[in-house]
Design a protein around this motif. Structure first.
Motif, PDB file in Angstrom:
ATOM      1  N   THR A  90       0.820  -1.210   0.000  1.00  0.00           N
ATOM      2  CA  THR A  90       0.000   0.000   0.000  1.00  0.00           C
ATOM      3  C   THR A  90       0.858   1.265   0.000  1.00  0.00           C
ATOM      4  O   THR A  90       2.076   1.224   0.172  1.00  0.00           O
ATOM      5  CB  THR A  90      -0.902   0.030   1.247  1.00  0.00           C
ATOM      6  OG1 THR A  90      -0.065   0.028   2.413  1.00  0.00           O
ATOM      7  CG2 THR A  90      -1.832  -1.171   1.277  1.00  0.00           C
ATOM      8  N   ASN A  91       0.181   2.374  -0.160  1.00  0.00           N
ATOM      9  CA  ASN A  91       0.814   3.686  -0.092  1.00  0.00           C
ATOM     10  C   ASN A  91       0.991   4.065   1.388  1.00  0.00           C
ATOM     11  O   ASN A  91       0.293   4.913   1.937  1.00  0.00           O
ATOM     12  CB  ASN A  91      -0.056   4.713  -0.818  1.00  0.00           C
ATOM     13  CG  ASN A  91       0.584   6.083  -0.887  1.00  0.00           C
ATOM     14  OD1 ASN A  91       1.803   6.205  -0.882  1.00  0.00           O
ATOM     15  ND2 ASN A  91      -0.232   7.108  -0.945  1.00  0.00           N
ATOM     16  N   GLU A  95      -2.650   4.353   3.842  1.00  0.00           N
ATOM     17  CA  GLU A  95      -3.594   3.678   2.951  1.00  0.00           C
ATOM     18  C   GLU A  95      -3.953   2.304   3.480  1.00  0.00           C
ATOM     19  O   GLU A  95      -5.104   1.862   3.348  1.00  0.00           O
ATOM     20  CB  GLU A  95      -3.036   3.549   1.537  1.00  0.00           C
ATOM     21  CG  GLU A  95      -4.126   3.131   0.555  1.00  0.00           C
ATOM     22  CD  GLU A  95      -3.667   2.227  -0.570  1.00  0.00           C
ATOM     23  OE1 GLU A  95      -4.540   1.654  -1.249  1.00  0.00           O
ATOM     24  OE2 GLU A  95      -2.443   2.088  -0.773  1.00  0.00           O
ATOM     25  N   TYR A  98      -6.671   2.790   5.842  1.00  0.00           N
ATOM     26  CA  TYR A  98      -7.881   3.166   5.102  1.00  0.00           C
ATOM     27  C   TYR A  98      -8.550   1.934   4.506  1.00  0.00           C
ATOM     28  O   TYR A  98      -9.772   1.744   4.627  1.00  0.00           O
ATOM     29  CB  TYR A  98      -7.518   4.178   4.016  1.00  0.00           C
ATOM     30  CG  TYR A  98      -8.581   4.368   2.960  1.00  0.00           C
ATOM     31  CD1 TYR A  98      -9.701   5.154   3.199  1.00  0.00           C
ATOM     32  CD2 TYR A  98      -8.469   3.751   1.714  1.00  0.00           C
ATOM     33  CE1 TYR A  98     -10.679   5.329   2.235  1.00  0.00           C
ATOM     34  CE2 TYR A  98      -9.427   3.911   0.739  1.00  0.00           C
ATOM     35  CZ  TYR A  98     -10.537   4.704   1.000  1.00  0.00           C
ATOM     36  OH  TYR A  98     -11.508   4.854   0.043  1.00  0.00           O
ATOM     37  N   LEU A  99      -7.765   1.075   3.864  1.00  0.00           N
ATOM     38  CA  LEU A  99      -8.331  -0.135   3.278  1.00  0.00           C
ATOM     39  C   LEU A  99      -8.912  -1.053   4.343  1.00  0.00           C
ATOM     40  O   LEU A  99      -9.976  -1.654   4.149  1.00  0.00           O
ATOM     41  CB  LEU A  99      -7.257  -0.886   2.484  1.00  0.00           C
ATOM     42  CG  LEU A  99      -6.731  -0.238   1.206  1.00  0.00           C
ATOM     43  CD1 LEU A  99      -5.643  -1.106   0.591  1.00  0.00           C
ATOM     44  CD2 LEU A  99      -7.846   0.004   0.208  1.00  0.00           C
ATOM     45  N   LYS A 126     -10.363   9.225   9.298  1.00  0.00           N
ATOM     46  CA  LYS A 126     -10.694   8.217   8.287  1.00  0.00           C
ATOM     47  C   LYS A 126     -12.079   7.619   8.541  1.00  0.00           C
ATOM     48  O   LYS A 126     -12.823   7.321   7.603  1.00  0.00           O
ATOM     49  CB  LYS A 126      -9.636   7.110   8.279  1.00  0.00           C
ATOM     50  CG  LYS A 126      -8.316   7.504   7.618  1.00  0.00           C
ATOM     51  CD  LYS A 126      -7.392   6.301   7.557  1.00  0.00           C
ATOM     52  CE  LYS A 126      -6.137   6.604   6.732  1.00  0.00           C
ATOM     53  NZ  LYS A 126      -5.239   7.557   7.403  1.00  0.00           N
ATOM     54  N   THR A 222      -1.788  -4.068   9.735  1.00  0.00           N
ATOM     55  CA  THR A 222      -1.167  -3.097   8.837  1.00  0.00           C
ATOM     56  C   THR A 222       0.223  -2.746   9.345  1.00  0.00           C
ATOM     57  O   THR A 222       0.495  -2.796  10.546  1.00  0.00           O
ATOM     58  CB  THR A 222      -2.014  -1.822   8.712  1.00  0.00           C
ATOM     59  OG1 THR A 222      -2.074  -1.155   9.981  1.00  0.00           O
ATOM     60  CG2 THR A 222      -3.423  -2.150   8.254  1.00  0.00           C
ATOM     61  N   ARG A 235       6.653   5.867   1.186  1.00  0.00           N
ATOM     62  CA  ARG A 235       5.258   5.420   1.185  1.00  0.00           C
ATOM     63  C   ARG A 235       5.125   3.970   0.723  1.00  0.00           C
ATOM     64  O   ARG A 235       4.401   3.653  -0.222  1.00  0.00           O
ATOM     65  CB  ARG A 235       4.366   6.325   0.298  1.00  0.00           C
ATOM     66  CG  ARG A 235       4.555   7.817   0.494  1.00  0.00           C
ATOM     67  CD  ARG A 235       4.522   8.261   1.948  1.00  0.00           C
ATOM     68  NE  ARG A 235       3.276   7.869   2.592  1.00  0.00           N
ATOM     69  CZ  ARG A 235       3.223   7.420   3.851  1.00  0.00           C
ATOM     70  NH1 ARG A 235       4.327   7.272   4.554  1.00  0.00           N
ATOM     71  NH2 ARG A 235       2.066   7.124   4.388  1.00  0.00           N
ATOM     72  N   ARG A 252     -10.423  -1.947  -4.274  1.00  0.00           N
ATOM     73  CA  ARG A 252     -10.456  -0.572  -3.771  1.00  0.00           C
ATOM     74  C   ARG A 252      -9.075   0.068  -3.912  1.00  0.00           C
ATOM     75  O   ARG A 252      -8.952   1.237  -4.293  1.00  0.00           O
ATOM     76  CB  ARG A 252     -10.927  -0.530  -2.323  1.00  0.00           C
ATOM     77  CG  ARG A 252     -11.080   0.880  -1.767  1.00  0.00           C
ATOM     78  CD  ARG A 252     -11.474   0.857  -0.290  1.00  0.00           C
ATOM     79  NE  ARG A 252     -12.865   0.496  -0.100  1.00  0.00           N
ATOM     80  CZ  ARG A 252     -13.860   1.373   0.041  1.00  0.00           C
ATOM     81  NH1 ARG A 252     -13.597   2.669  -0.009  1.00  0.00           N
ATOM     82  NH2 ARG A 252     -15.085   0.967   0.232  1.00  0.00           N
ATOM     83  N   HIS A 253      -8.041  -0.674  -3.572  1.00  0.00           N
ATOM     84  CA  HIS A 253      -6.673  -0.161  -3.693  1.00  0.00           C
ATOM     85  C   HIS A 253      -6.376   0.233  -5.139  1.00  0.00           C
ATOM     86  O   HIS A 253      -5.800   1.307  -5.393  1.00  0.00           O
ATOM     87  CB  HIS A 253      -5.689  -1.239  -3.237  1.00  0.00           C
ATOM     88  CG  HIS A 253      -4.267  -0.993  -3.631  1.00  0.00           C
ATOM     89  ND1 HIS A 253      -3.483  -0.025  -3.042  1.00  0.00           N
ATOM     90  CD2 HIS A 253      -3.489  -1.584  -4.565  1.00  0.00           C
ATOM     91  CE1 HIS A 253      -2.284  -0.032  -3.586  1.00  0.00           C
ATOM     92  NE2 HIS A 253      -2.259  -0.980  -4.518  1.00  0.00           N
ATOM     93  N   VAL A 256      -8.266   3.463  -6.117  1.00  0.00           N
ATOM     94  CA  VAL A 256      -7.765   4.669  -5.451  1.00  0.00           C
ATOM     95  C   VAL A 256      -6.370   5.040  -5.944  1.00  0.00           C
ATOM     96  O   VAL A 256      -6.063   6.211  -6.172  1.00  0.00           O
ATOM     97  CB  VAL A 256      -7.761   4.475  -3.916  1.00  0.00           C
ATOM     98  CG1 VAL A 256      -7.042   5.630  -3.234  1.00  0.00           C
ATOM     99  CG2 VAL A 256      -9.188   4.358  -3.388  1.00  0.00           C
ATOM    100  N   ASN A 257      -5.493   4.045  -6.123  1.00  0.00           N
ATOM    101  CA  ASN A 257      -4.083   4.302  -6.396  1.00  0.00           C
ATOM    102  C   ASN A 257      -3.589   3.823  -7.749  1.00  0.00           C
ATOM    103  O   ASN A 257      -2.519   4.241  -8.183  1.00  0.00           O
ATOM    104  CB  ASN A 257      -3.210   3.608  -5.340  1.00  0.00           C
ATOM    105  CG  ASN A 257      -3.309   4.261  -3.986  1.00  0.00           C
ATOM    106  OD1 ASN A 257      -2.712   5.296  -3.753  1.00  0.00           O
ATOM    107  ND2 ASN A 257      -4.076   3.654  -3.085  1.00  0.00           N
TER     108      ASN A 257
END
Length: 374
Positions: A90-91, A95, A98-99, A126, A222, A235, A252-253, A256-257
């Motif tokens: 992830t970022n 992130e 968030y996920l 968030k 995470t 990141r 979703r990832h 978003v990214n």
């Protein structure tokens, strides 16, 4: 404390940036102790990996796999003892969290996120962004989280229990028994335990236990390399999901990214493969020494303070000097030390100030505080 907000929260313009900007505009020298940016060298292998990448073939400069470089995910999976298919790069941990929170809320098993008080301010932000509601569980004086208090507040409305260990801002470290209890509470309420473990390399107590040590489909872990490798600007983080949630999280990832940074991931992979454990041990010892140095000087200042079991931070309370933004600005102007107001982290430590020890000027900062309050 069920509430949509905690006093002092400002999601549109986080206080971290406001304080740093105020310190940058000061008319005097200021020791910055606001943000958790490590001040030491990244692993030498990480620099080597970047140099090598610069000479790679053109295709290496194109999109990586959305869920992360295959070899990096495999390296993470092997180190964490999990199936590689459950790992998403992830970022950063931002992130990843968030996920994880989105996954919990999307299950339709409640819309409430249980958070600790004090709390890292981005968690409630968030939660609000994702349309959830917050409910708070006070930590004890040492920052520890009592599972019985969590159990009392958990209900069928609970989508997730979000914890951070080692903790920001308290420095508390949750042991194996606590993590097992928290997973059990999540299971009993058809919720998820979300465990943010970004400071896992900075455990001074020897008691840290990852939620990955508990075999359950009701937990997401995470993490990131931001703190352990001193690369907050890269990141590169990751999340480990239950099997039934990982595909939706990958989607979703991707939306978003699209994908993360390919050179950053490749450099992290090189560093993981080639960095001796002594690198991490030396930085952990450095931080432990800074804790001792800073708290010893706080004694001279007559302050009450927390002695962290992990992480980068010390909370301190000075008589008749509550932890407000106005007092933080006064410390910048009159003492030349920039910390964070305690009320930015909720109600439980609103009389306190939080100081990040990721600066070689820790002793100087403490001496300035001792002089100011002496």
């Amino acid at each position: 404390m069920p509430a949509a907000h905690l006093p002092g929260m400002d999601y549109e313009r986080p206080l971290f940036f406001r304080v740093m900007q105020y310190a940058a505009r000061a008319d005097r020298d200021v020791v910055g102790m606001v943000s958790g940016n490590p001040d030491w060298e990244p692993p030498a292998a990480l620099r080597d990996g970047l140099r090598a990448y610069a000479d790679a073939d053109p295709e290496a400069f194109q999109y990586p796999p959305s869920e992360g470089l295959t070899k990096l995910r495999a390296e993470i999976a092997e180190r964490r003892g999990v199936d590689v298919d459950r790992v998403i790069v992830t970022n950063g941990t931002g992130e990843a969290n968030y996920l994880a929170m989105a996954s919990a809320l999307d299950r339709g098993a409640g819309d409430e996120i249980l958070l600790t008080d004090p709390v890292y301010p981005y968690y409630p932000g968030k939660t609000e962004l994702l349309g959830g509601t917050q409910r708070y569980v006070p930590a004890d004086e040492d920052g520890q989280l009592d599972p019985a208090a969590v159990r009392e507040r958990a209900s069928e409305d609970t989508a997730a229990i979000l914890v951070n260990t080692p903790n920001n801002p308290t420095g508390a470290v949750y042991d194996e028994a606590t993590m097992r209890d928290l997973v059990a509470i999540a299971e009993a309420n058809d919720a998820l335990l979300l465990s943010d473990e970004v400071y896992d390399h900075f455990d001074y107590s020897g008691r840290f236990a990852s939620a990955l040590g508990v075999d359950s489909e009701h937990r997401i872990v995470t993490n990131a390399f931001s703190k352990s490798m001193a690369i907050t600007g890269f990141r590169v983080g990751y999340a480990v999901f239950p099997e039934e949630l990982v595909d939706a999280a990958k989607t979703r990832h991707m939306l978003v990214n699209v994908a993360g940074s390919r050179p950053a991931q490749q450099a992290v992979l090189t560093a993981l493969q080639e960095t001796d454990p002594a690198y991490y041990e030396a930085n952990r010892e450095l931080m432990a020494e800074r804790v001792e140095t800073f708290t010893a000087a706080l004694d001279d200042a007559g302050a009450e303070y927390t002695t962290p079991d992990g992480g980068f931070y010390v909370l301190a309370r000075f008589e008749d000097f509550p932890g407000t933004l106005a007092n933080v600005e006064r410390l910048i102007d009159e003492a030349g030390v920039a910390g964070m107001p305690g009320d930015a982290f909720g109600t439980a430590r609103e009389d306190w100030l939080r100081f990040a020890l990721v600066t070689p000027r820790v002793e100087e900062a403490a001496d300035r505080l001792a002089e100011f309050f002496g």
